[in-house]
Structures are given as C-alpha cells and as structure tokens.
Design a protein around this motif. Structure first.
Motif, short mmCIF file in Angstrom:
data_model
loop_
_atom_site.label_atom_id
_atom_site.label_comp_id
_atom_site.label_asym_id
_atom_site.label_seq_id
_atom_site.Cartn_x
_atom_site.Cartn_y
_atom_site.Cartn_z
N UNK A 41 0.82 -1.20 0.00
CA UNK A 41 0.00 0.00 0.00
C UNK A 41 0.86 1.26 0.00
N UNK A 42 0.32 2.32 -0.57
CA UNK A 42 0.81 3.67 -0.31
C UNK A 42 0.16 4.15 0.96
N UNK A 43 0.98 4.50 1.96
CA UNK A 43 0.46 4.89 3.27
C UNK A 43 0.82 6.35 3.52
N UNK A 44 -0.19 7.15 3.83
CA UNK A 44 -0.03 8.59 4.04
C UNK A 44 -0.26 8.92 5.51
N UNK A 45 0.54 9.84 6.05
CA UNK A 45 0.27 10.38 7.38
C UNK A 45 0.78 11.81 7.46
N UNK A 46 0.33 12.51 8.49
CA UNK A 46 0.80 13.88 8.76
C UNK A 46 1.46 13.87 10.12
N UNK A 47 2.74 14.20 10.16
CA UNK A 47 3.58 14.01 11.33
C UNK A 47 3.79 15.30 12.10
N UNK A 48 3.74 15.19 13.43
CA UNK A 48 4.23 16.27 14.27
C UNK A 48 5.76 16.26 14.24
N UNK A 49 6.36 17.34 14.70
CA UNK A 49 7.83 17.38 14.76
C UNK A 49 8.37 16.27 15.64
N UNK A 50 7.64 15.95 16.72
CA UNK A 50 8.09 14.91 17.64
C UNK A 50 8.03 13.52 17.02
N UNK A 51 7.07 13.29 16.13
CA UNK A 51 6.90 11.96 15.57
C UNK A 51 7.66 11.70 14.29
N UNK A 52 8.19 12.74 13.66
CA UNK A 52 8.78 12.58 12.34
C UNK A 52 9.93 11.58 12.32
N UNK A 53 10.79 11.61 13.33
CA UNK A 53 11.91 10.68 13.35
C UNK A 53 11.47 9.24 13.39
N UNK A 54 10.47 8.92 14.19
CA UNK A 54 9.94 7.55 14.25
C UNK A 54 9.43 7.12 12.88
N UNK A 55 8.68 7.99 12.22
CA UNK A 55 8.11 7.61 10.94
C UNK A 55 9.20 7.42 9.88
N UNK A 56 10.23 8.22 9.93
CA UNK A 56 11.35 8.04 9.00
C UNK A 56 12.01 6.68 9.20
N UNK A 57 12.17 6.26 10.44
CA UNK A 57 12.77 4.95 10.71
C UNK A 57 11.91 3.82 10.22
N UNK A 58 10.62 4.06 10.07
CA UNK A 58 9.70 3.03 9.58
C UNK A 58 9.49 3.10 8.07
N UNK A 59 10.27 3.94 7.39
CA UNK A 59 10.24 3.96 5.93
C UNK A 59 9.43 5.07 5.30
N UNK A 60 8.90 6.00 6.10
CA UNK A 60 8.16 7.13 5.54
C UNK A 60 9.14 8.22 5.08
N UNK A 61 8.77 8.90 4.02
CA UNK A 61 9.59 10.00 3.51
C UNK A 61 8.73 11.25 3.43
N UNK A 62 9.38 12.39 3.63
CA UNK A 62 8.69 13.68 3.59
C UNK A 62 8.30 14.02 2.16
N UNK A 63 7.05 14.41 1.95
CA UNK A 63 6.59 14.79 0.61
C UNK A 63 6.00 16.19 0.57
N UNK A 64 5.84 16.83 1.71
CA UNK A 64 5.28 18.18 1.71
C UNK A 64 4.95 18.62 3.11
N UNK A 65 4.15 19.69 3.21
CA UNK A 65 3.76 20.26 4.49
C UNK A 65 2.30 20.69 4.45
#
Length: 292
Positions: free
Chosen positions: A106-130
């Motif tokens: 699946x393509x999985x989308x989420x909107x991250x707080x500053x505190x959560x961004x590092x966790x999501x990056x470690x799980x394979x999420x990449x920044x695509x916008x704001x």
C-alpha cells in the motif's frame, strides 16, 4: 493486524489490542489531556471508517493509533497518541509496526508532528510536503470573481457520485464511504461548476472548537478561494479552521481573511507516491490531519 501481534504483553506490561467503540471515551480523554481539539463526536465519526489499536498498561488505556484503508492500494494513519507519562517506552513504535502489518503493498499517508517525524522516518516514511493549519474567527469575505460559465452553488443529493470521483482524483485514493458520511453530516456543501458540470466542491463541518472547512477540491487556486470565501461567509463570526497543502499557495490569502497559521505538520508517505490522473483537480484543504 493479526491477533497474536495485538495481545502479546511486553516486558514493561504494556499490551496492545484491537480498539473498539467502547474505548472511544478514554481515547477522547487522551487527546483532551494533550489539549487536542477533538470532540468525542469527532472520534466517533473517524473511527466508523477505521481499524484501531490501543495500548494498555496496568489496565489503563495509555495510547491509540488508527488506520484507514482506502481501496486495495492505499491507506492513511492518524491519531497516534501516547500519554506523556508513557512516552519514551517505544509504545509509538510498537503501535505503528502493528498498524503497518499487511500494508507493504500500500501507499500509506500520514501527517507528522515534529516529535513523531523521526519515528516515521525509521519506519520507511519519507517527507513529501507540508500542511498549514489556519484558524480564527471567520470574516465575511467578498465573493471571488469567477470567469464566465463558472459559479458556486449548493450541492445536490444526486451529485454524490460526482463529488466522490472528484475527491478520489484529487486525493489519489478512493474514499467513497467517507465522502458520503461527511456529506450526510456537513453543515454546508457547495459545488464549483462550469456549465453545470461539477469541477470542485467544499464542505463546512463541525469539528473541534467550532467549524472546519474541508475537504476543498478545485481545479485552481481561484476556484478554491471562491469556495472557501463562500463558506467563511456562512460561518462569519464563528471559530473556523482549515488545513491546507502549503504547496497550493493559499497561506497568505488565508492570513489576509483572518485565518492565522498555528501549526505546520509534515506530510509523509511510505510506499509508491500518490498518483493523480492527468487534468485532475487539486486537494487544497484536507478532511482532517488524521484522515488526510
């Protein structure tokens, strides 16, 4: 999300299990404690379309996380909440790992707080916008001039399939049941049409501290402004929120009409990029930060 993943206790006595409707008052209590604006009714509406997980410690609910599957290839994740007393115990990581089970294709989308961004990056999420979260007391805004043949008008009940198709094209995910639900509960839904053909739409809905404008789908920025200005006028004098894709360029205009920026979450995607068909309209404002 296999049951074996959700019931195994950890060494710190934190247990994950599937979320049920009976958990919603406690989940709402978690967001209230963090001063998030969600009402219990907001939790109930989004949970109706979701699969969720909760974490319990010593019999107390201490964390939540939800996912929404949209068709066979897309999903969103949101309302990942860990009570402050239990942060730093990797509970968020465990919740996210469980939510991501079965979503490898699946393509999985989420909107991250500053505190959560590092966790999501470690799980394979990449920044695509704001995103830009704007809110304030809505003002009456002069109507935005539209070219000949274009107009803003109330939506008709028979147009639901057309609005669902516009949302799917703009978001890149099929969300028919969600759009039907939002239409059924919205205070107002308006359509931007061209020679009687719907080309965009927007809703004014109860959410949090007052009302929220979203989603907003339009072929261009002027069309989006026309929709937003109309709904801001309907809600003039009352608290109004809108969460926009920063790349759409509406931030300065929203500031000028009294809706000030208060937050800027990061848009992140895991898997293939979201695709929109050629000539598709743009999603200027999302439904909520949790759902996308």
């Amino acid at each position: 999300m296999p049951d074996s993943t959700l019931v195994a206790p950890a060494v710190d006595d934190v247990v994950l299990r599937p979320m049920t409707a009976a958990d919603l008052p406690l989940a709402h209590g978690l967001t209230e404690a963090l001063r998030w604006p969600h009402r219990l009714a907001d939790w109930e509406q989004v949970f109706a379309h979701a699969e969720g997980i909760v974490a319990e410690r010593a019999g107390q609910l201490v964390a939540t996380a939800l996912r929404w599957r949209w068709g066979a290839r897309h999903a969103t994740i949101g309302l990942v909440v860990v009570t402050p007393a239990c942060q730093g115990r990797r509970i968020g990581h465990r919740l996210m790992s469980a939510l991501l089970e079965g979503l490898d294709a699946h393509t999985v989308l989420l909107h991250a707080t500053a505190e959560g961004q590092g966790l999501y990056e470690r799980l394979g999420f990449v920044r695509t916008g704001e995103l830009r979260q704007h809110q304030g007391t809505a003002q009456s805004v002069p109507p935005v001039a539209l070219p000949s043949g274009w107009r803003v008008r109330p939506a008709d009940l028979h147009e639901v399939p057309a609005l669902q198709a516009l949302d799917a094209a703009a978001r890149g995910m099929p969300r028919d049941a969600l759009i039907q639900d939002l239409l059924d509960s919205a205070d107002a839904c308006i359509v931007l049409d061209h020679d009687t053909e719907p080309r965009g739409f927007a809703m004014l809905r109860r959410f949090g501290r007052g009302h929220l404008i979203g989603p907003v789908v339009a072929p261009d920025a002027e069309g989006a402004k026309a929709l937003i200005a109309h709904l801001a006028g309907i809600n003039a004098g009352h608290f109004t929120r809108i969460d926009i894709d920063f790349a759409t360029g509406l931030a300065e205009w929203l500031e000028r009409i009294g809706l000030l920026r208060v937050d800027a979450p990061t848009t992140m995607v895991r898997g293939a990029p979201l695709e929109t068909p050629p000539g598709a309209p743009t999603l200027f404002a999302i439904v909520t930060q949790a759902i996308g």
